[in-house]
Design an enzyme around this catalytic site. Sequence first.
Site: not given
Length: 937
Positions: A29, A116, A118, A120, A347, A349, A394
């Site tokens: 991403e 990622d 997850d 999204e 990371y 976020r 993450h």
Amino acid sequence: MPATKGSAGKNGSKDSGRQGEGTALVIVESPAKAKTIAGYLGRGYVVESSIGHIRDLPTKAAEIPAKYKGQAWARLGVDVDGDFEPLYVVNTDKKAHVKKLKELMADADELLLATDEDREGEAIAWHLREELKPKIPVRRMVFNEITKDAIQRAADNTRELNTRLVSAQETRRILDRLYGYEVSPVLWKKVMPKLSAGRVQSVATRLVVERERERIAFTSAEYWDLKAVFDATGSGASDGPATFPATLMSVDGRRVAVGRDFSPQGALRSDRDVHHLDEQAARGLASRLDGAGFAVSSVERKPYRRSPYAPFRTTTLQQEASRKLGLSSKQTMQVAQRLYENGYITYMRTDSTTLSESAVKAARDQVRRLYGGDYLPDKPRVYAKKVKNAQEAHEAIRPAGDTFRTPAEVGLNGPEGRLYELIWKRTVASQMKDAVGESVTVRIEGTSSAGETAEFTATGKVITFHGFLKAYVEGSDDPAADLDDRERRLPSMEEGAPLKAESLEAEGHSTRPPARYTEATLVKELEEREIGRPSTYASIIGTILDRGYVFKKGTALVPSFLAFAVVQLLERHFGNLVDYEFTARLEDVLDDIARGDAQSLPWLRRFYFGGETPEGESEVGLKDLVGDQLADIDPKEISSVPVPGTDILLRVGRYGPYLDRDGERVNVPEDLAPDELTQEKAEELFAQPSGDRELGTDPETGRAILAKTGRFGPYVTEVLEEPAEGESKPKSKAKVKPRTSSLFKGMDLDTVTLEDALRLLSLPRLVGEVDGEEVTAQNGRFGPYLKKGTDSRSLETEDQIFTVTPEQAKELFDKPKQRGRRAAAPPLRELGEDPASGVKMVVKDGRFGPYVTDGEINASLRKGDEVESLSDLRAAELLAERRAKAPAKKKAPAKKTAAKKSTTTKKASTTKKSTAKKPAAKKTGEPKSTSTGSDEA
DNA sequence: CAGTGAGCGAGCTTCCGCTTGACTT
């Protein structure tokens, strides 16, 4: 570049490696992540990033492909009547990038979607597959930490795409779109344009508003106690300070009231058997205790132990950066982004507090090196999942790399340096031992001259081993609170030890209303309620600030009166949607969908069209709430907030908030905090001369001339003398109205002079006679104009109102209205022929800016289009789009059933007054069919 | 929230969640 030898093979073929097998395209991403991972995978892999999502629902009309433009649902981007099929378009800013990804794919023999792990991320992977349409094998590659081992392991253990997880994401996306794009227009109609509502922002706003309501409803209570300073010199204390402070705790065995014993209404809570001291009682007791002897009645010692805080995740980083560095959520994220991009931290976020094995090792190494083995726990500390809906794609936020660099070693300055230091300290501290010590509570008794027994209490804390506190102490939202590492020493006294009161004073306190949210505490609250995601916390704050729902006063978030109106509307008419549990329930459904235990469609159907809940209750769908039931929303009612204890209403108007007391109105400053709008403040505002500027006195009439702001903008007016009180009202019913006039465009409320005002008030000016009729010149809604009976003509400039001659006026009235100007305006540019119609296209300038026309269809240039550079192709495209959009041909077919007709007619009378009125007045005969027809337009 | 007289090519605003440059000065 380290020569990683192509990494181990993939998909079970252990020894082959990727050499000789061509290359795999790995898509992650984030570009920064791509760079790191490329180094870990080495030859045989090409690593690129998607830069987030590449496709989404169209945001606005311009993004909707022409073939869908005519569809009723196109505005939503979701075919609500067709099983909620979403319409996806490649984001405009990603088109070039998607092309690049396609080109890279052409040279690859395998596609690894490494977004990622997850909801999204899975969706991004799916969108990539949909959009890139690979003809090579596609696998899903996932990892939760970016270390060489983890990445190589991930490349060797790929899996299939999880379409159920994708479906959960899509459901979330559709719901948010329907909520946002259906409810926002309700606000445009009922409150003001450009407002917005959404699952996250509306709840965030509501939290801030509710907190303010609590503050408004709050009544402060006053209570008193005694503060003593005791001298332990004669007590036999072996060490510690000679004197120490203590607070009165009880009198004759009955506890003295403290803040928590009072309700928010300022009354003593009924279940408390406490002694409420007022000032007089406190002072009296103090004097009766003067000279009394005191002795220690009890000493209670308890072990004190504190564990380190978990490593940072997004919300805790924002909170600490706010408390310690004074950074806003946005600033924190910007600084963190730079640290991340330059390889200083992992990371930023994330909702995870987990550290990778190598990070734990790095932290422990630093603890040993900087603080010594005494500070290192035997086993690494593991932090449990802190956040309920955490997706943990993450790691925690920590210094990057397998060995940490100290702040001195990285040598960063400014906010970057300070934020890095914060992150580094927190990470290192998270792998240190507990702080331990002892807390002591001492009670001291004395007898007053009236025989009362007064008991004081003093607390102390001694830290015997600082542990992690040596490295890191968390800040507090309450500036008055003691921090964890704060020691408070007491003399070491035994029970029965005699003490002398060095001083004894009555001290007054008052209860305080709940504190307003700050950015950081609101973000914390949202996270606890599972609302919003790490990537959005900062922008949520940005949104509610931008919309004018909240403003900042220092660090506090203060809701505007506008927010009160919007929240009021949502609570009364969309209660379910702003329920604090709404998102939490949604998360449950999404989890079910992700696990395969639920289907998206029935759930979306009920949300949008209504139906039975699993509990057997019937639920009104969103479609009806914003459609049929729209008329139930009374704009006046929802924009009114009563001022407590008065019959005054605070109303939110188009021009800001104002107070209304039986028609008497006064503006309220926009930046007045709602909890400061008390009865006194309201009276004060009414008493003020409302900010009008007095320009002077009209020498002819003796009347005062005022400059004011009204609903049509700034204007001047005169003050008519009012009949003295008690005097009989004027007999003639016709009220004498004061003269008024809007300012000219070039004039300013602050600089307009009395002379200007008198000239304005002298209007309309009699120009003279034309064709036997009086002609006047004046200013109006559409600017300066001449009037002759019922006929009128526009003037070019405001100045002409005063200068135009009867001759010029006659000239204007001799010409037919309007036409002269339109014919005179030449096209801005001539273009080629429209391939569709074969007609020559031209660009013209109109009321709404430049537009392209083929003589029949007109289409405005859009954002980004320029008159100079507009190509024939683009012009034809604009025309085609306009054509596709339900041609503005009037006249609806009059073939509706009687039942339907009546419902549409009803709607027209309630919500479309202005449009329904005109045709009805013009047309004669067949009123029903024409009014039905006009409704459809 | 002051009170006045046209007819004309409207189009757009807005959600949440992923992620960075590209622009200008």
